[in-house]
Each structure stands twice: as structure tokens, then as C-alpha cells.
Write a protein that holds these residues in place. Sequence first.
Motif, PDB file in Angstrom:
ATOM      1  N   SER A 253      34.990  36.238  22.669  1.00 37.81           N
ATOM      2  CA  SER A 253      36.950  36.677  21.639  1.00 37.81           C
ATOM      3  C   SER A 253      36.394  39.056  21.943  1.00 37.81           C
ATOM      4  CB  SER A 253      36.780  36.253  21.148  1.00 37.81           C
ATOM      5  OG  SER A 253      36.193  36.133  19.810  1.00 37.81           O
ATOM      6  N   GLY A 254      37.065  39.297  22.583  1.00 37.37           N
ATOM      7  CA  GLY A 254      36.716  40.717  22.444  1.00 37.37           C
ATOM      8  C   GLY A 254      35.863  41.397  24.129  1.00 37.37           C
ATOM      9  N   VAL A 255      35.217  40.590  24.699  1.00 37.61           N
ATOM     10  CA  VAL A 255      34.964  40.310  25.556  1.00 37.61           C
ATOM     11  C   VAL A 255      35.584  41.155  26.749  1.00 37.61           C
ATOM     12  CG1 VAL A 255      32.894  40.156  27.469  1.00 37.61           C
ATOM     13  CG2 VAL A 255      32.582  39.489  24.747  1.00 37.61           C
ATOM     14  N   THR A 256      35.575  42.544  26.748  1.00 40.65           N
ATOM     15  CA  THR A 256      36.544  43.300  27.990  1.00 40.65           C
ATOM     16  C   THR A 256      35.235  44.308  28.489  1.00 40.65           C
ATOM     17  OG1 THR A 256      36.716  45.162  26.399  1.00 40.65           O
ATOM     18  CG2 THR A 256      38.802  43.060  26.899  1.00 40.65           C
ATOM     19  N   PRO A 257      36.004  44.194  30.728  1.00 41.66           N
ATOM     20  CA  PRO A 257      35.154  44.850  31.319  1.00 41.66           C
ATOM     21  C   PRO A 257      35.722  46.626  31.158  1.00 41.66           C
ATOM     22  CG  PRO A 257      36.943  44.388  32.062  1.00 41.66           C
ATOM     23  CD  PRO A 257      36.876  43.319  30.838  1.00 41.66           C
ATOM     24  N   PRO A 258      34.230  47.066  31.018  1.00 48.04           N
ATOM     25  CA  PRO A 258      34.984  48.938  30.705  1.00 48.04           C
ATOM     26  C   PRO A 258      35.946  49.455  32.020  1.00 48.04           C
ATOM     27  CG  PRO A 258      32.273  48.244  31.801  1.00 48.04           C
ATOM     28  CD  PRO A 258      33.427  47.000  31.985  1.00 48.04           C
ATOM     29  N   ALA A 259      35.792  50.191  31.313  1.00 45.85           N
ATOM     30  CA  ALA A 259      37.720  50.841  32.515  1.00 45.85           C
ATOM     31  C   ALA A 259      36.831  51.271  33.509  1.00 45.85           C
ATOM     32  CB  ALA A 259      38.205  52.225  31.210  1.00 45.85           C
ATOM     33  N   GLN A 260      35.986  51.433  34.205  1.00 48.33           N
ATOM     34  CA  GLN A 260      35.996  52.538  35.537  1.00 48.33           C
ATOM     35  C   GLN A 260      35.368  51.067  36.197  1.00 48.33           C
ATOM     36  OE1 GLN A 260      34.036  52.785  32.612  1.00 48.33           O
ATOM     37  NE2 GLN A 260      31.868  52.945  33.021  1.00 48.33           N
ATOM     38  N   SER A 261      36.030  50.323  35.823  1.00 52.77           N
ATOM     39  CA  SER A 261      35.223  48.607  36.322  1.00 52.77           C
ATOM     40  C   SER A 261      36.546  47.679  37.252  1.00 52.77           C
ATOM     41  CB  SER A 261      34.921  47.443  36.294  1.00 52.77           C
ATOM     42  OG  SER A 261      33.257  48.587  35.187  1.00 52.77           O
ATOM     43  N   VAL A 262      38.098  48.480  36.560  1.00 47.59           N
ATOM     44  CA  VAL A 262      38.953  48.142  37.072  1.00 47.59           C
ATOM     45  C   VAL A 262      39.917  48.757  37.464  1.00 47.59           C
ATOM     46  CG1 VAL A 262      41.398  46.738  35.453  1.00 47.59           C
ATOM     47  CG2 VAL A 262      38.383  46.709  34.743  1.00 47.59           C
ATOM     48  N   GLY A 263      40.508  49.242  38.826  1.00 46.18           N
ATOM     49  CA  GLY A 263      41.530  49.059  39.243  1.00 46.18           C
ATOM     50  C   GLY A 263      42.481  49.590  38.829  1.00 46.18           C
ATOM     51  N   ASP A 264      43.598  50.457  38.661  1.00 47.51           N
ATOM     52  CA  ASP A 264      44.868  50.794  38.341  1.00 47.51           C
ATOM     53  C   ASP A 264      46.242  49.354  38.318  1.00 47.51           C
ATOM     54  OD1 ASP A 264      44.530  52.945  37.055  1.00 47.51           O
ATOM     55  OD2 ASP A 264      44.993  54.518  38.397  1.00 47.51           O
ATOM     56  N   ASP A 265      45.832  48.354  39.545  1.00 50.52           N
ATOM     57  CA  ASP A 265      46.967  47.952  39.924  1.00 50.52           C
ATOM     58  C   ASP A 265      45.838  46.263  40.428  1.00 50.52           C
ATOM     59  OD1 ASP A 265      44.865  47.778  41.576  1.00 50.52           O
ATOM     60  OD2 ASP A 265      45.831  47.299  43.615  1.00 50.52           O
ATOM     61  N   GLU A 266      45.242  46.008  38.978  1.00 49.75           N
ATOM     62  CA  GLU A 266      44.765  44.663  38.761  1.00 49.75           C
ATOM     63  C   GLU A 266      44.758  44.310  37.249  1.00 49.75           C
ATOM     64  OE1 GLU A 266      40.347  45.221  42.254  1.00 49.75           O
ATOM     65  OE2 GLU A 266      39.810  46.076  39.693  1.00 49.75           O
ATOM     66  N   THR A 267      44.631  43.196  37.168  1.00 48.57           N
ATOM     67  CA  THR A 267      45.011  42.158  35.687  1.00 48.57           C
ATOM     68  C   THR A 267      43.655  42.088  34.983  1.00 48.57           C
ATOM     69  OG1 THR A 267      46.747  41.498  36.420  1.00 48.57           O
ATOM     70  CG2 THR A 267      46.784  40.451  34.454  1.00 48.57           C
ATOM     71  N   VAL A 268      43.398  42.208  33.872  1.00 48.33           N
ATOM     72  CA  VAL A 268      41.903  41.257  33.606  1.00 48.33           C
ATOM     73  C   VAL A 268      42.302  40.159  33.331  1.00 48.33           C
ATOM     74  CG1 VAL A 268      40.160  41.300  32.127  1.00 48.33           C
ATOM     75  CG2 VAL A 268      41.175  43.406  33.225  1.00 48.33           C
ATOM     76  N   ILE A 269      41.773  38.952  34.120  1.00 50.46           N
ATOM     77  CA  ILE A 269      42.075  37.805  33.590  1.00 50.46           C
ATOM     78  C   ILE A 269      41.188  37.354  32.118  1.00 50.46           C
ATOM     79  CG2 ILE A 269      41.942  34.882  34.046  1.00 50.46           C
ATOM     80  CD1 ILE A 269      43.755  37.305  35.954  1.00 50.46           C
ATOM     81  N   GLY A 270      39.909  37.388  32.160  1.00 51.61           N
ATOM     82  CA  GLY A 270      38.932  36.863  30.728  1.00 51.61           C
ATOM     83  C   GLY A 270      37.580  37.353  31.638  1.00 51.61           C
ATOM     84  N   PRO A 271      36.851  36.880  30.368  1.00 53.24           N
ATOM     85  CA  PRO A 271      35.543  37.427  30.669  1.00 53.24           C
ATOM     86  C   PRO A 271      35.070  35.301  31.287  1.00 53.24           C
ATOM     87  CG  PRO A 271      35.578  36.780  28.028  1.00 53.24           C
ATOM     88  CD  PRO A 271      37.208  36.763  29.032  1.00 53.24           C
ATOM     89  N   VAL A 272      33.918  35.439  31.523  1.00 57.74           N
ATOM     90  CA  VAL A 272      33.724  34.258  32.360  1.00 57.74           C
ATOM     91  C   VAL A 272      32.007  34.028  32.311  1.00 57.74           C
ATOM     92  CG1 VAL A 272      33.094  32.762  34.509  1.00 57.74           C
ATOM     93  CG2 VAL A 272      35.050  33.928  34.285  1.00 57.74           C
ATOM     94  N   PHE A 273      31.026  33.169  31.752  1.00 56.79           N
ATOM     95  CA  PHE A 273      30.232  32.836  31.326  1.00 56.79           C
ATOM     96  C   PHE A 273      30.398  31.403  32.120  1.00 56.79           C
ATOM     97  CE2 PHE A 273      25.920  31.771  29.921  1.00 56.79           C
ATOM     98  CZ  PHE A 273      25.115  33.024  29.392  1.00 56.79           C
ATOM     99  N   ASP A 274      29.401  31.160  33.635  1.00 62.71           N
ATOM    100  CA  ASP A 274      28.514  30.922  34.274  1.00 62.71           C
ATOM    101  C   ASP A 274      27.521  29.871  33.644  1.00 62.71           C
ATOM    102  OD1 ASP A 274      29.065  29.354  36.843  1.00 62.71           O
ATOM    103  OD2 ASP A 274      27.680  30.682  37.964  1.00 62.71           O
ATOM    104  N   GLU A 275      27.443  28.970  34.457  1.00 64.19           N
ATOM    105  CA  GLU A 275      26.184  27.867  33.923  1.00 64.19           C
ATOM    106  C   GLU A 275      24.760  28.256  34.590  1.00 64.19           C
ATOM    107  OE1 GLU A 275      28.814  25.426  37.285  1.00 64.19           O
ATOM    108  OE2 GLU A 275      28.843  27.137  35.389  1.00 64.19           O
ATOM    109  N   SER A 276      25.288  29.108  35.454  1.00 62.61           N
ATOM    110  CA  SER A 276      24.566  29.845  35.969  1.00 62.61           C
ATOM    111  C   SER A 276      23.598  30.865  35.363  1.00 62.61           C
ATOM    112  CB  SER A 276      24.495  30.378  37.154  1.00 62.61           C
ATOM    113  OG  SER A 276      25.332  31.360  36.748  1.00 62.61           O
ATOM    114  N   GLY A 277      24.160  31.364  34.436  1.00 67.54           N
ATOM    115  CA  GLY A 277      23.326  31.745  33.463  1.00 67.54           C
ATOM    116  C   GLY A 277      23.199  33.137  33.509  1.00 67.54           C
TER     117      GLY A 277
END
Length: 431
Positions: A253-277
Motif C-alpha cells: 500500500s502506498g507503493v507508486t511508480p516514479p512520476a517520470q516512469s508513467v506517461g500522461d495518457d497512462e493509468t496506474v493499475i497498481g504494484p505487482v510482486f511476482d512469484e519470481s521475486g
Amino acid sequence: MSLQILKRICLIAVLCAGVAMAAPAIAQTPADSEAADADPAAQAADAAASEGAVQNGSLEDDTAASAEGSASEAAEGSSAEDPSPMADAPTDAPTDAPVEASDDGIAADPAPAPAAVAAEKPDVLVHTNQDMVEEVTWVSDLDVSDELAVLELVLNSLPDTVTVYPTENYFYFSFYDNAIKYAGNLRLDVSERDEGFVNFIYFEEFNGWHTELTEFGRKLGPDDGVDVSKVDDLTYTITFRDRTVTFNLNDLSGVTPPAQSVGDDETVIGPVFDESGMRFFLVFNKSSKTFIYFLDETVPFADRLRPVEGTERMYLGQRTGFVFYDDIDLNRLILVAVFAENTGVNNYLDGPFDQLPDNFLEGNVLIDSILAVDPHLEGQLDRFGNTPDGQSRYLIAPYMQFDEVEETVFIEDCANVSEGAEYYQCFSFAF
């Protein structure tokens, strides 16, 4: 074959983070499953032995490696007799720490893991052939078809408190019974755990020469003598036959991507922790109508990235087999391909499609993005992308599968001659 996604964790020698099975078109099923793979904790140790690949996530160019700091823990825990101190340790470095870009535009030198974690973590976990031989030759009197007996075995083999790292809330396990390896999972599904239910499944582990599905398990609750109790939003206990284990769900909760990593026309769905680590962010690009997983570089990542021969902006994960493209427009590494064999046997490295950020979805952000791609599905899915019967889930796996890494080079060729929406469509193979 069942549409259920078969999942698992390692138990007996080690407890590990697990994997899920690819499903057809609309369907990754959320309910329970995933096939097995080689001991992922052993994979992590092997990678660590290879010049610190897991201990120090890094990106290499042709002349030198750019250190990424201490890698995040890939395993869910150690043995039941000697539980890993990482089981209860925080999994996230502060996300507001500055991350500077290296000369090649790749974020470098993320904030190190908390000192307390570093002090408690063993330097290296060693796994021996002796352990494996003694497990496979042990003669058991377990009735593997007795689901409640196997549940009792699993709970009694766990420490009192465990951490569920993957973001679709699967806690994976595996065990040998009379030479045959079984894999499975306990899943605290976001839609069912508050009602007092846990999904429990196990099966003969898949590999390259044995893919026949022999599975056991079902949804368990009060009628089965199983108590699932909520402690807080991300902490639950499971009690069966006088044994209680506390399950801490991964708090992103509260984990968000850096602003410079997301485009103006993009929606952030959320953080993903994969089983690969590995950690990712999932976003939806509205212009191209594509989903994008990109690497979370706000924390150390558990891999070493090497340049893909014949490209200038593509990198291959030495441990994971994940292929990334260095986005020309934004400061991020986009996941563009995974190794096909890993998907075929459904191991921990088959990609993050099965670990959507269920606990952290805000409102209808996911279903609105899905309907932007497939409007004909309106009314047929819930806000998590599940069908009403809960047996299948909308599949978000835009990356390609490859047999030889050379097959991925065309992705950069496409990106080099594309602009706007067409540029991001070069990274999507979902259609």
C-alpha cells in the motif's frame, strides 16, 4: 485440463514464492493453481553464486556492470525447523528515496534495504544433493488423496507466522511423497477470505516430460473444521486441528511508480510482486490500448540484466529469463518477453500475469481498462476481471514468449520505426 491456475510454495527443505499456469484467452483463473518448478530458493542461491547476481541486482553493458544494490529476497522462507528471519521482515525499501539515472538512462543505485534486514539475513543459503536424495527416498504413509491430512501436514510444517509475497495472495508449497513431487497453494483470495474461506489445492508437479494434471483440493471453511480469521486488512490466521498459522499478506500500500516512469495518457493499475521475486508496476496505456508491466526500480531487483546481442536497448535477466526494453520516451524497463519453457511448465518464471495487485486496486481502475480494450465484456466481469462463477479471469499477459533470445530482437526494430500509439503496440502480443 482444468482452467484453474495451479500454484505452489516449497516446503520441507524450503518454503518459496510460487507460480501460476497460463490459461486460454480470457482466462487466467484466479482460483487456485499453478504448476511446479525447480526449487526457486536454490535458483536464487545459484544466481547469487554467479558473481552476486541475486545479491546485487545489476544492469550490465558490454564493459561493466552498473550495481543496483542488494536484491530483494526471492524465497518466502527457510525450513520449518529454522524459519528464515526474512519471513517477518519488511519487503520494501522506502519508495520516496531519490533514484538517480545512470548515463544510459537506466535507474541506478536504489536505496539499500533496511540495515536491520541486512543484519539478520544469512549471507548464502546452501542446498545439497543429500537433502534431495533423502526426501525422494523417504517412504511415507501419508494418504495423499486425503486433502485434510495434507492440509494438516502443510500447516504443521510452517512456522507460526509466514509472509505471502505474491500479490494475488497465493502461499505456495511443495513436498515429496514416495518419490513424487507435489506442489500446491493456500490462497487467501481477496473476495473470499473475509467470508472465512481459503482455497487449498495441490497436484503432481509439472515438468517438461510430465504434464498430466492430477490435482486435489477445494475451497475450505467452517464446514471442514477450518477457521479463517481476519486480524487486519493484510493479516489473517488459518486454524485447523489445534494448529494456527498467521499469514501476513505483502503490504505494498502506498507503493507508486516514479512520476517520470508513467506517461500522461497512462493509468496506474497498481504494484505487482511476482512469484519470481521481481517487482513490477502495471499500467494501462490509453492511446495504444495496451497493458504494460515495467520493472520496479525503486527497490533492488533480484536479477542481473545483460544486453541482448544485436540490440541497443534490450536486456535479458540472467536468473529469470525476462527480457526488458529500455523505453525511449520514459525512464523505465518494459517487460517484453519471457522464456517459453517456463510458461510451458508453469514455474516461478512464467511472468507476472498471475499476480495482479488485487489488494491495492482502487475502485474500477482495472475493469475500466479491460473494457477499453474489450468493450463486449461489459457486464460479464467483476471489478477484478473475474467471471461471475469465479472460474476464470481476464488474462493480462502482453509480453511474448521466446525459445531463443534472438527471437526478441524484432521488438527493438519495431520500436525504432514507430511513434505514438504504434510505438507501445510493439510491446504487446495479446491480440
